[in-house]
Scaffold this active site. Sequence first.
Site, PDB file in Angstrom:
ATOM      1  N   ASP A  86       0.831  -1.209   0.000  1.00 52.55           N
ATOM      2  CA  ASP A  86       0.000   0.000   0.000  1.00 52.55           C
ATOM      3  C   ASP A  86       0.864   1.258   0.000  1.00 52.55           C
ATOM      4  O   ASP A  86       1.987   1.257   0.523  1.00 52.55           O
ATOM      5  CB  ASP A  86      -0.918  -0.030   1.237  1.00 52.55           C
ATOM      6  CG  ASP A  86      -2.059   0.958   1.109  1.00 52.55           C
ATOM      7  OD1 ASP A  86      -2.356   1.406  -0.027  1.00 52.55           O
ATOM      8  OD2 ASP A  86      -2.665   1.294   2.145  1.00 52.55           O
TER       9      ASP A  86
ATOM     10  N   SER B  27      -7.622  -5.446  -4.667  1.00 49.91           N
ATOM     11  CA  SER B  27      -8.661  -6.068  -3.834  1.00 49.91           C
ATOM     12  C   SER B  27     -10.026  -6.055  -4.523  1.00 49.91           C
ATOM     13  O   SER B  27     -10.253  -5.295  -5.473  1.00 49.91           O
ATOM     14  CB  SER B  27      -8.764  -5.330  -2.497  1.00 49.91           C
ATOM     15  OG  SER B  27      -9.373  -4.067  -2.664  1.00 49.91           O
ATOM     16  N   SER B  28     -10.929  -6.859  -3.997  1.00 47.64           N
ATOM     17  CA  SER B  28     -12.325  -6.848  -4.479  1.00 47.64           C
ATOM     18  C   SER B  28     -12.869  -5.417  -4.443  1.00 47.64           C
ATOM     19  O   SER B  28     -13.600  -4.994  -5.340  1.00 47.64           O
ATOM     20  CB  SER B  28     -13.228  -7.686  -3.560  1.00 47.64           C
ATOM     21  OG  SER B  28     -12.702  -8.951  -3.309  1.00 47.64           O
TER      22      SER B  28
ATOM     23  N   HIS C 200       2.092   3.129  -9.073  1.00 50.33           N
ATOM     24  CA  HIS C 200       1.896   1.675  -9.234  1.00 50.33           C
ATOM     25  C   HIS C 200       3.081   1.068  -9.986  1.00 50.33           C
ATOM     26  O   HIS C 200       3.576   0.000  -9.643  1.00 50.33           O
ATOM     27  CB  HIS C 200       0.590   1.385  -9.973  1.00 50.33           C
ATOM     28  CG  HIS C 200      -0.625   1.887  -9.234  1.00 50.33           C
ATOM     29  ND1 HIS C 200      -0.822   1.650  -7.891  1.00 50.33           N
ATOM     30  CD2 HIS C 200      -1.703   2.611  -9.646  1.00 50.33           C
ATOM     31  CE1 HIS C 200      -1.968   2.216  -7.507  1.00 50.33           C
ATOM     32  NE2 HIS C 200      -2.519   2.805  -8.563  1.00 50.33           N
TER      33      HIS C 200
ATOM     34  N   TRP D  51       2.825   7.917  -2.801  1.00 49.37           N
ATOM     35  CA  TRP D  51       4.216   8.041  -3.286  1.00 49.37           C
ATOM     36  C   TRP D  51       4.231   8.918  -4.536  1.00 49.37           C
ATOM     37  O   TRP D  51       5.071   9.812  -4.675  1.00 49.37           O
ATOM     38  CB  TRP D  51       4.769   6.646  -3.596  1.00 49.37           C
ATOM     39  CG  TRP D  51       6.200   6.615  -4.030  1.00 49.37           C
ATOM     40  CD1 TRP D  51       7.291   6.426  -3.228  1.00 49.37           C
ATOM     41  CD2 TRP D  51       6.702   6.753  -5.368  1.00 49.37           C
ATOM     42  NE1 TRP D  51       8.440   6.444  -3.983  1.00 49.37           N
ATOM     43  CE2 TRP D  51       8.115   6.645  -5.298  1.00 49.37           C
ATOM     44  CE3 TRP D  51       6.107   6.968  -6.613  1.00 49.37           C
ATOM     45  CZ2 TRP D  51       8.923   6.729  -6.431  1.00 49.37           C
ATOM     46  CZ3 TRP D  51       6.917   7.064  -7.740  1.00 49.37           C
ATOM     47  CH2 TRP D  51       8.310   6.941  -7.642  1.00 49.37           C
TER      48      TRP D  51
ATOM     49  N   GLU E 195       1.970 -13.011  12.602  1.00 48.30           N
ATOM     50  CA  GLU E 195       2.511 -11.815  13.248  1.00 48.30           C
ATOM     51  C   GLU E 195       2.256 -10.647  12.291  1.00 48.30           C
ATOM     52  O   GLU E 195       2.403 -10.790  11.076  1.00 48.30           O
ATOM     53  CB  GLU E 195       4.022 -11.977  13.493  1.00 48.30           C
ATOM     54  CG  GLU E 195       4.393 -13.192  14.317  1.00 48.30           C
ATOM     55  CD  GLU E 195       3.818 -13.159  15.736  1.00 48.30           C
ATOM     56  OE1 GLU E 195       3.635 -12.051  16.283  1.00 48.30           O
ATOM     57  OE2 GLU E 195       3.542 -14.247  16.280  1.00 48.30           O
TER      58      GLU E 195
ATOM     59  N   LEU F  54      10.375 -20.742  -4.897  1.00 45.67           N
ATOM     60  CA  LEU F  54       9.415 -19.927  -4.138  1.00 45.67           C
ATOM     61  C   LEU F  54       7.991 -20.072  -4.687  1.00 45.67           C
ATOM     62  O   LEU F  54       7.763 -19.971  -5.892  1.00 45.67           O
ATOM     63  CB  LEU F  54       9.843 -18.451  -4.227  1.00 45.67           C
ATOM     64  CG  LEU F  54       8.949 -17.447  -3.496  1.00 45.67           C
ATOM     65  CD1 LEU F  54       9.115 -17.562  -1.980  1.00 45.67           C
ATOM     66  CD2 LEU F  54       9.275 -16.017  -3.942  1.00 45.67           C
TER      67      LEU F  54
ATOM     68  N   ASN G 166       1.141   3.404  -2.969  1.00 47.76           N
ATOM     69  CA  ASN G 166       1.626   3.804  -4.297  1.00 47.76           C
ATOM     70  C   ASN G 166       1.106   5.180  -4.709  1.00 47.76           C
ATOM     71  O   ASN G 166       1.844   5.989  -5.288  1.00 47.76           O
ATOM     72  CB  ASN G 166       1.171   2.803  -5.372  1.00 47.76           C
ATOM     73  CG  ASN G 166       1.703   1.410  -5.148  1.00 47.76           C
ATOM     74  OD1 ASN G 166       2.581   1.212  -4.311  1.00 47.76           O
ATOM     75  ND2 ASN G 166       1.183   0.448  -5.883  1.00 47.76           N
ATOM     76  N   GLY G 167      -0.173   5.421  -4.434  1.00 51.38           N
ATOM     77  CA  GLY G 167      -0.791   6.694  -4.835  1.00 51.38           C
ATOM     78  C   GLY G 167      -0.143   7.858  -4.108  1.00 51.38           C
ATOM     79  O   GLY G 167       0.158   8.902  -4.707  1.00 51.38           O
TER      80      GLY G 167
ATOM     81  N   SER H 201      -8.017  -4.727   5.550  1.00 51.19           N
ATOM     82  CA  SER H 201      -8.607  -4.417   4.238  1.00 51.19           C
ATOM     83  C   SER H 201      -8.992  -5.674   3.459  1.00 51.19           C
ATOM     84  O   SER H 201      -8.725  -5.768   2.249  1.00 51.19           O
ATOM     85  CB  SER H 201      -7.662  -3.529   3.404  1.00 51.19           C
ATOM     86  OG  SER H 201      -7.419  -2.293   4.055  1.00 51.19           O
TER      87      SER H 201
ATOM     88  N   TRP I 144     -12.124  -2.507  -7.231  1.00 52.49           N
ATOM     89  CA  TRP I 144     -12.945  -2.335  -8.439  1.00 52.49           C
ATOM     90  C   TRP I 144     -13.754  -1.042  -8.353  1.00 52.49           C
ATOM     91  O   TRP I 144     -14.195  -0.514  -9.378  1.00 52.49           O
ATOM     92  CB  TRP I 144     -13.904  -3.515  -8.635  1.00 52.49           C
ATOM     93  CG  TRP I 144     -13.236  -4.784  -9.067  1.00 52.49           C
ATOM     94  CD1 TRP I 144     -13.130  -5.936  -8.345  1.00 52.49           C
ATOM     95  CD2 TRP I 144     -12.603  -5.050 -10.328  1.00 52.49           C
ATOM     96  NE1 TRP I 144     -12.455  -6.896  -9.068  1.00 52.49           N
ATOM     97  CE2 TRP I 144     -12.128  -6.384 -10.289  1.00 52.49           C
ATOM     98  CE3 TRP I 144     -12.381  -4.289 -11.488  1.00 52.49           C
ATOM     99  CZ2 TRP I 144     -11.448  -6.975 -11.351  1.00 52.49           C
ATOM    100  CZ3 TRP I 144     -11.709  -4.876 -12.549  1.00 52.49           C
ATOM    101  CH2 TRP I 144     -11.248  -6.201 -12.472  1.00 52.49           C
TER     102      TRP I 144
END
Length: 248
Positions: free
Chosen positions: A18, A63-64, A35, A23, A205, A129, A20-21, A194, A67
């Site tokens: 979280d 996230s859902s 982004h 920044w 943790e 990974l 990006n905007g 969120s 949208w």
Amino acid sequence: MDAATAKPVPRHIAITMDGNGRWAAARALPRPAGHRAGLKPVRMCVEECARRDVEALTLFAFSSENWGRPADEVGSLMGLFIEALEREIEELHGQGVRLRFIGERRNLSVRLQGRIAAAEELTRGNSGLKLQVAVSYGGRWDIIQAAQRLARECSSGALRPEEISEEVFGSSLALGGVPEAELLIRTGGEYRISNFLLWELAYAELYFTSRLWPDFSVGDLEEALGFFAGRERRFGQLSAQCPAAAKG
Ligand code: IPE
Ligand code: IPE
Ligand code: MG
């Protein structure tokens, strides 16, 4: 365990990427530039997790609820996902990463769905990974799709309701088969979940930092890992009952 420091390393790290905007706004740039700048720490985290023998990394990308953002922002994010997948997939494959996407795919464009399917197919057999990217994902969506799947199995007679245990339910979730998240990192200064991994975070943790995602560095990741290593993971028991390894 981290071979160099002998400190416990989480088997599975989840990150809410979280900020990006903000920044971008701080640099008088349009939000999509933030982004795009967020791709660099994604690459860094994949490399560092692989290097430190972290088994799984799950990144919250969209996230859902996202949208509901303005159409141009949603469009630029979707375009960025396609572009990044096309550009990075060979490199990820070369690193032995097994890439999977979790979320409601039907809401994605046919093109993005195609890229996702191809990337998953290409990396399916990799043993490095386990990288999960959550796109169009919500923890509530995930619980509901698992419940629907199990309900269908019950109504077809393949499963009895009393057979639905935590293990059975957990393996019906999108992250079924991936070890439980042990550390959640959230950048951007908000102290909330969120609608991320609601079931899987039961005993993770939680590490929150005000660092904005595009600025997230190796040093920041090390700080989060140091925080994890310093926790005593009691799982409801008493300190005296916990093995030394759980104490960090
Ligand atoms: C996170 O950054 C990326 C997504 C949610 C897609 P944001 O876009 O939420 O950035 P801020 O929180 O507005 O700074
Ligand atoms: C959470 O960030 C989702 C992702 C990082 C993908 P948001 O920016 O959407 O979350 P809120 O709105 O602050 O809760
Ligand atoms: Mg945000």
